[in-house]
Design a protein around this motif. Structure first.
Motif, PDB file in Angstrom:
ATOM      1  N   GLY A 285     -25.172 -49.132  -0.893  1.00 40.70           N
ATOM      2  CA  GLY A 285     -25.104 -50.449  -0.297  1.00 40.70           C
ATOM      3  C   GLY A 285     -25.984 -51.415  -1.080  1.00 40.70           C
ATOM      4  N   THR A 286     -26.020 -52.660  -0.645  1.00 36.47           N
ATOM      5  CA  THR A 286     -26.840 -53.679  -1.299  1.00 36.47           C
ATOM      6  C   THR A 286     -28.305 -53.240  -1.335  1.00 36.47           C
ATOM      7  N   ARG A 287     -28.929 -53.433  -2.504  1.00 32.37           N
ATOM      8  CA  ARG A 287     -30.310 -53.041  -2.785  1.00 32.37           C
ATOM      9  C   ARG A 287     -30.522 -51.534  -2.656  1.00 32.37           C
ATOM     10  N   GLY A 288     -29.461 -50.791  -2.853  1.00 36.26           N
ATOM     11  CA  GLY A 288     -29.578 -49.337  -2.844  1.00 36.26           C
ATOM     12  C   GLY A 288     -30.231 -48.818  -4.113  1.00 36.26           C
ATOM     13  N   GLN A 289     -30.532 -47.552  -4.088  1.00 40.09           N
ATOM     14  CA  GLN A 289     -31.291 -46.924  -5.177  1.00 40.09           C
ATOM     15  C   GLN A 289     -30.555 -45.679  -5.664  1.00 40.09           C
ATOM     16  N   HIS A 290     -30.156 -45.721  -6.921  1.00 43.22           N
ATOM     17  CA  HIS A 290     -29.534 -44.562  -7.564  1.00 43.22           C
ATOM     18  C   HIS A 290     -30.610 -43.775  -8.296  1.00 43.22           C
ATOM     19  N   VAL A 291     -30.640 -42.444  -8.108  1.00 43.50           N
ATOM     20  CA  VAL A 291     -31.594 -41.576  -8.794  1.00 43.50           C
ATOM     21  C   VAL A 291     -30.817 -40.616  -9.680  1.00 43.50           C
ATOM     22  N   GLN A 292     -31.082 -40.685 -10.980  1.00 41.31           N
ATOM     23  CA  GLN A 292     -30.402 -39.817 -11.943  1.00 41.31           C
ATOM     24  C   GLN A 292     -31.255 -38.588 -12.211  1.00 41.31           C
ATOM     25  N   VAL A 293     -30.753 -37.434 -11.794  1.00 42.05           N
ATOM     26  CA  VAL A 293     -31.439 -36.164 -12.011  1.00 42.05           C
ATOM     27  C   VAL A 293     -30.706 -35.325 -13.047  1.00 42.05           C
ATOM     28  N   GLY A 294     -29.362 -35.242 -12.934  1.00 40.26           N
ATOM     29  CA  GLY A 294     -28.590 -34.420 -13.853  1.00 40.26           C
ATOM     30  C   GLY A 294     -28.545 -35.007 -15.253  1.00 40.26           C
ATOM     31  N   LEU A 295     -28.729 -34.139 -16.258  1.00 37.53           N
ATOM     32  CA  LEU A 295     -28.542 -34.539 -17.648  1.00 37.53           C
ATOM     33  C   LEU A 295     -27.083 -34.356 -18.031  1.00 37.53           C
ATOM     34  N   SER A 296     -26.634 -35.134 -18.985  1.00 31.71           N
ATOM     35  CA  SER A 296     -25.208 -35.185 -19.303  1.00 31.71           C
ATOM     36  C   SER A 296     -24.750 -33.968 -20.104  1.00 31.71           C
ATOM     37  N   THR A 297     -23.446 -33.893 -20.293  1.00 30.75           N
ATOM     38  CA  THR A 297     -22.820 -32.780 -21.001  1.00 30.75           C
ATOM     39  C   THR A 297     -22.349 -33.241 -22.376  1.00 30.75           C
ATOM     40  N   ASP A 298     -21.682 -32.340 -23.075  1.00 30.07           N
ATOM     41  CA  ASP A 298     -21.117 -32.675 -24.394  1.00 30.07           C
ATOM     42  C   ASP A 298     -20.123 -33.825 -24.312  1.00 30.07           C
ATOM     43  N   ASP A 299     -19.472 -33.983 -23.160  1.00 31.66           N
ATOM     44  CA  ASP A 299     -18.497 -35.070 -23.023  1.00 31.66           C
ATOM     45  C   ASP A 299     -19.169 -36.434 -23.081  1.00 31.66           C
ATOM     46  N   GLU A 300     -20.345 -36.564 -22.453  1.00 34.92           N
ATOM     47  CA  GLU A 300     -21.029 -37.859 -22.403  1.00 34.92           C
ATOM     48  C   GLU A 300     -22.028 -38.039 -23.544  1.00 34.92           C
ATOM     49  N   GLN A 301     -22.616 -36.955 -24.001  1.00 32.15           N
ATOM     50  CA  GLN A 301     -23.631 -37.000 -25.069  1.00 32.15           C
ATOM     51  C   GLN A 301     -24.729 -38.024 -24.768  1.00 32.15           C
ATOM     52  N   GLY A 302     -25.129 -38.095 -23.505  1.00 29.94           N
ATOM     53  CA  GLY A 302     -26.260 -38.917 -23.133  1.00 29.94           C
ATOM     54  C   GLY A 302     -25.947 -40.346 -22.762  1.00 29.94           C
ATOM     55  N   SER A 303     -24.679 -40.766 -22.799  1.00 27.14           N
ATOM     56  CA  SER A 303     -24.331 -42.154 -22.483  1.00 27.14           C
ATOM     57  C   SER A 303     -23.168 -42.200 -21.488  1.00 27.14           C
ATOM     58  N   VAL A 304     -23.339 -43.038 -20.457  1.00 28.14           N
ATOM     59  CA  VAL A 304     -22.319 -43.198 -19.423  1.00 28.14           C
ATOM     60  C   VAL A 304     -22.083 -44.686 -19.200  1.00 28.14           C
ATOM     61  N   GLU A 305     -20.824 -45.090 -19.120  1.00 21.54           N
ATOM     62  CA  GLU A 305     -20.476 -46.480 -18.826  1.00 21.54           C
ATOM     63  C   GLU A 305     -20.766 -46.779 -17.362  1.00 21.54           C
ATOM     64  N   LEU A 306     -21.517 -47.856 -17.086  1.00 19.36           N
ATOM     65  CA  LEU A 306     -21.956 -48.159 -15.733  1.00 19.36           C
ATOM     66  C   LEU A 306     -21.396 -49.499 -15.247  1.00 19.36           C
ATOM     67  N   PRO A 307     -21.252 -49.665 -13.915  1.00 14.33           N
ATOM     68  CA  PRO A 307     -20.768 -50.932 -13.330  1.00 14.33           C
ATOM     69  C   PRO A 307     -21.920 -51.940 -13.239  1.00 14.33           C
ATOM     70  N   THR A 308     -22.343 -52.454 -14.367  1.00 12.73           N
ATOM     71  CA  THR A 308     -23.566 -53.253 -14.409  1.00 12.73           C
ATOM     72  C   THR A 308     -23.452 -54.571 -13.642  1.00 12.73           C
ATOM     73  N   ASP A 309     -22.291 -55.205 -13.641  1.00 13.60           N
ATOM     74  CA  ASP A 309     -22.156 -56.458 -12.891  1.00 13.60           C
ATOM     75  C   ASP A 309     -22.385 -56.226 -11.402  1.00 13.60           C
ATOM     76  N   MET A 310     -21.782 -55.175 -10.876  1.00  8.46           N
ATOM     77  CA  MET A 310     -21.987 -54.838  -9.478  1.00  8.46           C
ATOM     78  C   MET A 310     -23.461 -54.531  -9.208  1.00  8.46           C
ATOM     79  N   MET A 311     -24.102 -53.836 -10.138  1.00  8.19           N
ATOM     80  CA  MET A 311     -25.513 -53.498  -9.965  1.00  8.19           C
ATOM     81  C   MET A 311     -26.377 -54.764  -9.919  1.00  8.19           C
ATOM     82  N   VAL A 312     -26.025 -55.752 -10.727  1.00  6.67           N
ATOM     83  CA  VAL A 312     -26.761 -57.013 -10.709  1.00  6.67           C
ATOM     84  C   VAL A 312     -26.518 -57.751  -9.388  1.00  6.67           C
ATOM     85  N   MET A 313     -25.251 -57.890  -9.002  1.00  4.12           N
ATOM     86  CA  MET A 313     -24.908 -58.669  -7.822  1.00  4.12           C
ATOM     87  C   MET A 313     -25.487 -58.059  -6.539  1.00  4.12           C
ATOM     88  N   GLN A 314     -25.607 -56.731  -6.515  1.00  2.00           N
ATOM     89  CA  GLN A 314     -26.126 -56.067  -5.313  1.00  2.00           C
ATOM     90  C   GLN A 314     -27.572 -55.616  -5.476  1.00  2.00           C
TER      91      GLN A 314
END
Length: 377
Positions: A285-314
């Motif tokens: 929800g608005t002003r929520g908090q995402h906590v990243q614990v899992g490390l990525s796999t060979d598919d992501e190689q450390g980078s994931v595309e994020l919904p940054t506009d939504m993160m800014v607006m909320q």
């Protein structure tokens, strides 16, 4: 600053690699990525001046071991060399200490964090040794042979060896070296979980199930998300108020928002793939908090595309969480003593050292439940 991608292999100029002379022991050795580990006799460790040798009583088998066994995480400098002894969730008894060790004694029952600190850098001195400037990953670096063995060496033992409370089971405490304490740090220290908050856990492996149990103990209302109904059943046993089977719904975040009346306060990606990371953020929800614990796999190689506009607006907050400083383990021990936490509830089975390869292979298809623990070496 954490030296990701170039893990230091010496503390204070003194190499962590210790002489291996005289005695032998059984160990499960990585010979080829993805192939069965070689359970064989190797030289047993002697302690460095600042180190200690522990005789293993238990060691969890973790998905991080699976990543190392697969030869992943080279983008983090965490790909173990062939010849490495894996294993980083140990519990055991100290059988020998080095000449400079002051606070650890023979006979002590201890656990050891997977992220070994030097005890002297700024991060260690200010209580953040989980992000030590010279961090060395136990079992994933040749400087720190792991705990799939009868014995292992603990460098800088006064800092890295954590004495367990009297009377506890080594099997019950094995997950403290990684999954249980990682989840505790993520939720008790990195996240802002208030009583009654909706907390969503994406991925119900060992770390995710630990997070479910801990979030419940901290007063959260927990939603557990996974693809397998058996793991969701276990999540309910560990305190989940609601579950979402991601294989049965078209849109996980939409389902979570329906359950939580608009979105969670805290959401945890306990797996590390692109889907669970984005689903976790979108479940807030608005002003929520995402906590990243899992490390990525060979598919992501450390980078994931994020919904940054939504993160800014909320005003969504993105928080990383790595391990836990050993100076804060007493917080877990107090909650265990009070009956609020039970690490043993996440232990699914005990196995022999010879069974490790089969358990790692089962992780390829997410077939393991909870935390399998070696108790026969």
């Amino acid at each position: 600053m954490l030296n990701i991608g170039n893990y230091n292999t010496d503390f204070g100029g003194t190499t962590m690699t210790m002489p291996l002379v005289g005695r032998s022991m059984r160990a499960a050795v990585l010979r080829e990525y993805g192939e069965p580990l070689d359970v064989t006799e190797v030289d047993a460790p002697d302690p460095a001046a600042d180190g200690a040798v522990i005789e293993l009583e238990a060691c969890g088998i973790c998905r991080s071991d699976w990543h190392g066994w697969q030869g992943e995480w080279d983008w983090l400098g965490l790909k173990p060399p062939e010849g490495q002894i894996l294993g980083h969730e140990p519990a055991g008894r100290v059988i020998e200490v080095g000449s400079e060790v002051e606070n650890v004694s023979e006979g002590d029952q201890v656990t050891v964090p997977f992220n070994l600190g030097d005890g002297t850098c700024h991060q260690c001195r200010t209580g953040h040794s989980n992000t030590c400037e010279n961090i060395v990953p136990l079992g994933l670096n040749e400087a720190a042979p792991g705990a799939f063995a009868e014995e292992m060496h603990v460098p800088v033992a006064d800092h890295n060896a954590v004495q367990l409370p009297d009377g506890v089971s080594a099997v019950d405490m094995a997950g403290l070296g990684c999954r249980f304490m990682t989840s505790f740090h993520a939720l008790a220290h990195q996240a802002d979980v208030d009583a009654g908050d909706w907390v969503v856990i994406h991925g119900c492996g060992g770390v995710g199930l630990s997070a479910v149990h801990i979030a419940d103990a901290l007063g959260g209302n927990v939603v557990a998300v996974d693809l397998q109904s058996e793991k969701l059943d276990l999540a309910e046993d560990l305190g989940a108020s609601e579950t979402v089977n991601a294989s049965e719904v078209d849109n996980v975040p939409r389902q979570v928002k329906a359950i939580t009346d608009g979105g969670a306060a805290v959401s945890v990606d306990a797996l590390g793939i692109a889907t669970t990371c984005r689903n976790s953020i979108m479940s807030l929800g608005t002003r929520g908090q995402h906590v990243q614990v899992g490390l990525s796999t060979d598919d992501e190689q450390g980078s994931v595309e994020l919904p940054t506009d939504m993160m800014v607006m909320q005003e969504i907050e993105f928080v990383g969480s790595l391990g836990m400083p050993p100076t804060r383990y007493d917080e877990i021990f107090r909650m265990v003593a009070d009956g609020k936490l039970d690490p043993s509830a996440v232990v699914s089975e005990t196995v022999d050292l010879d069974d490790v390869s089969a358990k790692l292979a089962a992780m390829s298809d997410f077939e393991t439940m909870g935390i399998p623990v070696i108790d026969e070496f």
